[in-house]
Design a protein around this motif. Structure first.
Motif, PDB file in Angstrom:
ATOM      1  N   ILE A 124       1.017  -1.788  -0.171  1.00  0.00           N
ATOM      2  CA  ILE A 124       0.074   0.256   0.032  1.00  0.00           C
ATOM      3  C   ILE A 124       0.757   1.462   0.276  1.00  0.00           C
ATOM      4  CG2 ILE A 124      -1.653   1.086   1.345  1.00  0.00           C
ATOM      5  CD1 ILE A 124      -3.073  -1.963   2.552  1.00  0.00           C
ATOM      6  N   ARG A 125       0.361   2.221  -1.291  1.00  0.00           N
ATOM      7  CA  ARG A 125       1.064   3.353  -0.791  1.00  0.00           C
ATOM      8  C   ARG A 125      -0.024   4.894  -0.671  1.00  0.00           C
ATOM      9  NH1 ARG A 125       3.499   6.360  -5.952  1.00  0.00           N
ATOM     10  NH2 ARG A 125       3.158   8.506  -5.640  1.00  0.00           N
ATOM     11  N   VAL A 126       0.567   5.045   0.334  1.00  0.00           N
ATOM     12  CA  VAL A 126      -1.427   5.974   1.376  1.00  0.00           C
ATOM     13  C   VAL A 126      -0.634   7.658   1.099  1.00  0.00           C
ATOM     14  CG1 VAL A 126      -1.963   7.211   2.887  1.00  0.00           C
ATOM     15  CG2 VAL A 126      -1.073   4.892   3.615  1.00  0.00           C
ATOM     16  N   ILE A 127      -1.238   8.275   0.119  1.00  0.00           N
ATOM     17  CA  ILE A 127      -1.548   8.828  -0.060  1.00  0.00           C
ATOM     18  C   ILE A 127      -1.842  10.190   0.715  1.00  0.00           C
ATOM     19  CG2 ILE A 127      -0.570   8.960  -2.967  1.00  0.00           C
ATOM     20  CD1 ILE A 127      -4.351   9.542  -1.541  1.00  0.00           C
ATOM     21  N   ALA A 128      -1.989  11.653  -0.038  1.00  0.00           N
ATOM     22  CA  ALA A 128      -2.503  12.424   0.431  1.00  0.00           C
ATOM     23  C   ALA A 128      -3.448  13.488  -0.199  1.00  0.00           C
ATOM     24  CB  ALA A 128      -1.133  13.842   1.338  1.00  0.00           C
ATOM     25  N   ASP A 129      -4.541  13.814   0.960  1.00  0.00           N
ATOM     26  CA  ASP A 129      -5.090  14.937  -0.169  1.00  0.00           C
ATOM     27  C   ASP A 129      -5.145  15.898  -1.259  1.00  0.00           C
ATOM     28  OD1 ASP A 129      -7.920  15.598  -0.956  1.00  0.00           O
ATOM     29  OD2 ASP A 129      -7.690  17.221   0.409  1.00  0.00           O
ATOM     30  N   GLY A 130      -4.879  15.595  -2.241  1.00  0.00           N
ATOM     31  CA  GLY A 130      -4.231  16.939  -3.519  1.00  0.00           C
ATOM     32  C   GLY A 130      -3.449  16.013  -4.228  1.00  0.00           C
ATOM     33  N   GLU A 131      -2.635  14.724  -3.341  1.00  0.00           N
ATOM     34  CA  GLU A 131      -1.361  14.297  -4.216  1.00  0.00           C
ATOM     35  C   GLU A 131      -1.419  14.222  -5.685  1.00  0.00           C
ATOM     36  OE1 GLU A 131       0.327  11.462  -1.120  1.00  0.00           O
ATOM     37  OE2 GLU A 131       1.827  11.803  -2.619  1.00  0.00           O
ATOM     38  N   GLU A 132      -1.083  13.863  -6.305  1.00  0.00           N
ATOM     39  CA  GLU A 132      -0.661  13.396  -8.039  1.00  0.00           C
ATOM     40  C   GLU A 132       0.297  12.407  -7.919  1.00  0.00           C
ATOM     41  OE1 GLU A 132      -0.367  16.389 -10.606  1.00  0.00           O
ATOM     42  OE2 GLU A 132      -2.198  18.000  -9.624  1.00  0.00           O
ATOM     43  N   VAL A 133       0.078  11.458  -9.096  1.00  0.00           N
ATOM     44  CA  VAL A 133       0.457  10.545  -9.427  1.00  0.00           C
ATOM     45  C   VAL A 133       0.355  10.851 -11.446  1.00  0.00           C
ATOM     46  CG1 VAL A 133       1.001   7.427  -9.550  1.00  0.00           C
ATOM     47  CG2 VAL A 133       0.252   8.805  -7.649  1.00  0.00           C
ATOM     48  N   SER A 134       1.861  10.208 -11.983  1.00  0.00           N
ATOM     49  CA  SER A 134       1.644  10.402 -13.271  1.00  0.00           C
ATOM     50  C   SER A 134       1.867   8.724 -13.533  1.00  0.00           C
ATOM     51  CB  SER A 134       2.956  10.769 -13.561  1.00  0.00           C
ATOM     52  OG  SER A 134       3.462  10.954 -15.049  1.00  0.00           O
ATOM     53  N   LEU A 135       1.048   8.438 -14.592  1.00  0.00           N
ATOM     54  CA  LEU A 135       0.561   7.819 -15.273  1.00  0.00           C
ATOM     55  C   LEU A 135       1.653   7.567 -16.458  1.00  0.00           C
ATOM     56  CD1 LEU A 135      -2.524   6.264 -15.113  1.00  0.00           C
ATOM     57  CD2 LEU A 135      -0.698   5.398 -12.881  1.00  0.00           C
ATOM     58  N   GLY A 136       2.790   8.622 -16.806  1.00  0.00           N
ATOM     59  CA  GLY A 136       3.247   9.321 -17.232  1.00  0.00           C
ATOM     60  C   GLY A 136       2.286  10.302 -18.851  1.00  0.00           C
ATOM     61  N   ILE A 143      -8.621  13.269  -4.611  1.00  0.00           N
ATOM     62  CA  ILE A 143      -9.269  14.034  -3.943  1.00  0.00           C
ATOM     63  C   ILE A 143     -10.310  13.387  -2.921  1.00  0.00           C
ATOM     64  CG2 ILE A 143     -11.459  16.051  -3.948  1.00  0.00           C
ATOM     65  CD1 ILE A 143     -10.479  16.292  -6.646  1.00  0.00           C
ATOM     66  N   PHE A 144      -9.703  13.606  -0.916  1.00  0.00           N
ATOM     67  CA  PHE A 144     -10.924  13.148  -0.718  1.00  0.00           C
ATOM     68  C   PHE A 144     -12.051  13.658  -0.023  1.00  0.00           C
ATOM     69  CE2 PHE A 144      -6.809  12.390   2.615  1.00  0.00           C
ATOM     70  CZ  PHE A 144      -6.278  11.860   0.837  1.00  0.00           C
ATOM     71  N   TRP A 150     -18.615   6.781   2.849  1.00  0.00           N
ATOM     72  CA  TRP A 150     -17.567   6.559   3.675  1.00  0.00           C
ATOM     73  C   TRP A 150     -16.584   7.718   4.635  1.00  0.00           C
ATOM     74  CZ3 TRP A 150     -15.922   0.737   4.469  1.00  0.00           C
ATOM     75  CH2 TRP A 150     -17.790   0.133   4.577  1.00  0.00           C
ATOM     76  N   PRO A 151     -16.826   7.340   5.679  1.00  0.00           N
ATOM     77  CA  PRO A 151     -15.264   8.541   6.245  1.00  0.00           C
ATOM     78  C   PRO A 151     -13.860   8.564   4.962  1.00  0.00           C
ATOM     79  CG  PRO A 151     -16.189   7.051   8.065  1.00  0.00           C
ATOM     80  CD  PRO A 151     -16.304   6.357   7.008  1.00  0.00           C
ATOM     81  N   ASP A 152     -13.545   6.931   4.641  1.00  0.00           N
ATOM     82  CA  ASP A 152     -12.641   6.334   3.715  1.00  0.00           C
ATOM     83  C   ASP A 152     -12.547   6.961   2.280  1.00  0.00           C
ATOM     84  OD1 ASP A 152     -14.387   4.756   2.720  1.00  0.00           O
ATOM     85  OD2 ASP A 152     -12.570   3.284   3.112  1.00  0.00           O
ATOM     86  N   THR A 153     -13.830   7.569   1.990  1.00  0.00           N
ATOM     87  CA  THR A 153     -14.598   8.365   0.499  1.00  0.00           C
ATOM     88  C   THR A 153     -13.018   9.113  -0.441  1.00  0.00           C
ATOM     89  OG1 THR A 153     -16.578   7.101   1.083  1.00  0.00           O
ATOM     90  CG2 THR A 153     -15.862   8.278  -0.871  1.00  0.00           C
ATOM     91  N   MET A 154     -12.577   8.853  -1.729  1.00  0.00           N
ATOM     92  CA  MET A 154     -12.060   9.534  -2.107  1.00  0.00           C
ATOM     93  C   MET A 154     -12.396  10.061  -3.516  1.00  0.00           C
ATOM     94  SD  MET A 154      -7.871   8.285  -2.805  1.00  0.00           S
ATOM     95  CE  MET A 154      -7.579   7.582  -3.665  1.00  0.00           C
ATOM     96  N   PHE A 155     -11.943  10.667  -4.457  1.00  0.00           N
ATOM     97  CA  PHE A 155     -12.821  10.420  -5.703  1.00  0.00           C
ATOM     98  C   PHE A 155     -10.750  10.867  -6.067  1.00  0.00           C
ATOM     99  CE2 PHE A 155     -16.229  14.347  -4.948  1.00  0.00           C
ATOM    100  CZ  PHE A 155     -16.745  13.092  -4.359  1.00  0.00           C
ATOM    101  N   THR A 156     -10.958  10.611  -7.546  1.00  0.00           N
ATOM    102  CA  THR A 156      -9.788  10.226  -8.392  1.00  0.00           C
ATOM    103  C   THR A 156     -10.190  11.128  -9.801  1.00  0.00           C
ATOM    104  OG1 THR A 156      -8.687   8.281  -8.246  1.00  0.00           O
ATOM    105  CG2 THR A 156      -7.901   8.860  -9.812  1.00  0.00           C
TER     106      THR A 156
END
Ligand code: FEO
Length: 397
Positions: A124-136, A143-144, A150-156
């Motif tokens: 597992i890699r834990v990210i922060a709210d607003g963090e970005e990950v590149s796919l190229g 976006i949390f 649920w308390p754990d819901t986020m959008f991508t």
């Protein structure tokens, strides 16, 4: 069944989820009219491939076969937007199939998939709210969105394509052969039924995220159940309506009646209200579909509960509905309790207690022995008039 090719949504973003046409009830609570879909999305960047949300465990085998049949050779990232098992349940199987993959998620969801699904920490890699990950050539931004549902819901958010994966938010229990939403009354009903059961308890959060997504002007919304929206305003405008603070000119009337007396009272009161220009929704607690009740609670200004007496208290089915109504946290402002008894007891104490969290402005209740008499119908006239005045005070009628 047969292998279905992934449907491309946009520019190397594919639908790789599955329909569950046979599922008849969700959360063992609300009947489904159209089954549901568990949506999963494959995002192929120039360097990395990501899967956004996975699958409901009973469908894992079919899901993995679908990935293999569609030549998904490598998966670098599994994005877990939410830990509930209908989306994250297949993560362990997916990690087995694609051993180089790592799960990307938020801290709360990481805790959930570790404790509930036993996903190992090192995967597992834990990210922060607003963090970005590149796919190229594509960027995923997280976006949390705690609270929907649920308390754990986020959008991508897939930046370059202006596509937002909204997890359960804005979803519908609906199946399809073409993933793109066809705007129809049936879809609207399914989305509302889904909102009523799953999202309504978090109405204020729903309202906030509806506005936030409106302001993002995204091109496509990818929810985790039901079709995808290439016209985001369609679903966002429905949510704006459902989450609005003001209720509608509607009285919801769930009732249970053993010898027809309570039913007669409900019908009489409903007719009186309709005569005054107030819409009513009569709901037979034993025979009708709880989803229809939940949907009416999205809009109702007033709840009138009708119950027969069983032993010395309200009918257990009425107790069940009062509890459900309270946990769904509808926006209703007013309430009334009516019913009939045989030999005695307290018809409304328990119901009143269960509905207390709704802080309804309660009209004087009416408890009748056996069949309603002339004087009882007069009292029902007074209740109708009281409801009319309450609705008038909100400019609903
Ligand atoms: Fe569709 Fe909250 O899971």
């Amino acid at each position: 069944g047969e292998t279905m090719k992934f449907q491309e949504i946009k520019n190397n973003i594919y639908y790789c989820g599955l329909n569950d046409c046979d599922r008849r009830i969700f959360d063992e609570l609300i009947p489904l009219e159209h089954g549901t879909s568990y949506n999963s999305y494959l995002v192929k960047g120039s360097e990395k491939t990501a899967i956004i949300d996975t699958m409901y465990p009973p469908k894992t085998k079919e899901y993995l076969k679908r990935l293999v049949d569609n030549q998904v050779g490598k998966v670098d990232y599994i994005i877990a937007n939410h830990g509930e098992q209908d989306h994250s349940g297949s993560i362990p199987a997916l990690l087995e199939k694609y051993p180089n993959a790592i799960v990307i998620t938020n801290p709360k969801c990481a805790e959930n998939i570790k404790s509930m699904l036993h996903v190992p920490d090192e995967k597992i890699r834990v990210i922060a709210d607003g963090e970005e990950v590149s796919l190229g050539d594509k960027t995923l931004k997280f976006i949390f969105a705690p609270g929907v549902h649920w308390p754990d819901t986020m959008f991508t958010y897939i930046k370059e394509d202006n596509v937002l994966c909204t997890c359960d938010f804005l979803g519908a229990h609906y199946t399809f052969s073409d993933v793109f939403a066809v705007e129809s009354k049936e879809l609207e009903k399914s989305a509302k039924r889904y909102y009523a059961e799953i999202m309504m308890p978090f109405r204020m959060m729903c309202k906030k995220y509806t506005q936030m997504i409106k302001d993002m002007h995204v091109d496509v919304i990818l929810p985790s159940h039901g079709p995808v929206y290439t016209n985001p305003d369609y679903i966002l405008d429905l949510y704006a309506d459902w989450t609005a603070d003001a209720p509608k000119n509607l009285v919801t009337m769930p009732y249970v009646s053993m010898y027809n007396s309570t039913k007669e009272m409900i019908e009489y009161l409903s007719n009186k209200l309709e005569e005054k220009g107030i819409q009513t929704f009569k709901f037979d607690i034993v025979d009708d579909d709880l989803g229809d009740l939940a949907m009416s609670l999205v809009d109702a200004a007033t709840i009138v509960m009708g119950t027969s007496m069983v032993l010395a208290g309200p009918h257990p089915m009425a107790v069940n509905v009062a509890y459900l109504a309270a946990v769904l946290r509808p926006k209703a402002k007013f309430g009334a309790l009516i019913g009939s008894y045989g030999w005695g007891g307290n018809l409304f104490g328990k119901i009143g207690e269960l509905l207390a969290p709704l802080k309804l402005d309660l009209i004087e209740p009416l408890q009748v022995k056996g069949k309603p008499k002339e004087e009882d119908f007069k009292k029902l006239d007074e209740i109708a008039q009281a409801i009319y005045e309450k609705h008038k005070s909100l400019n609903l009628v």
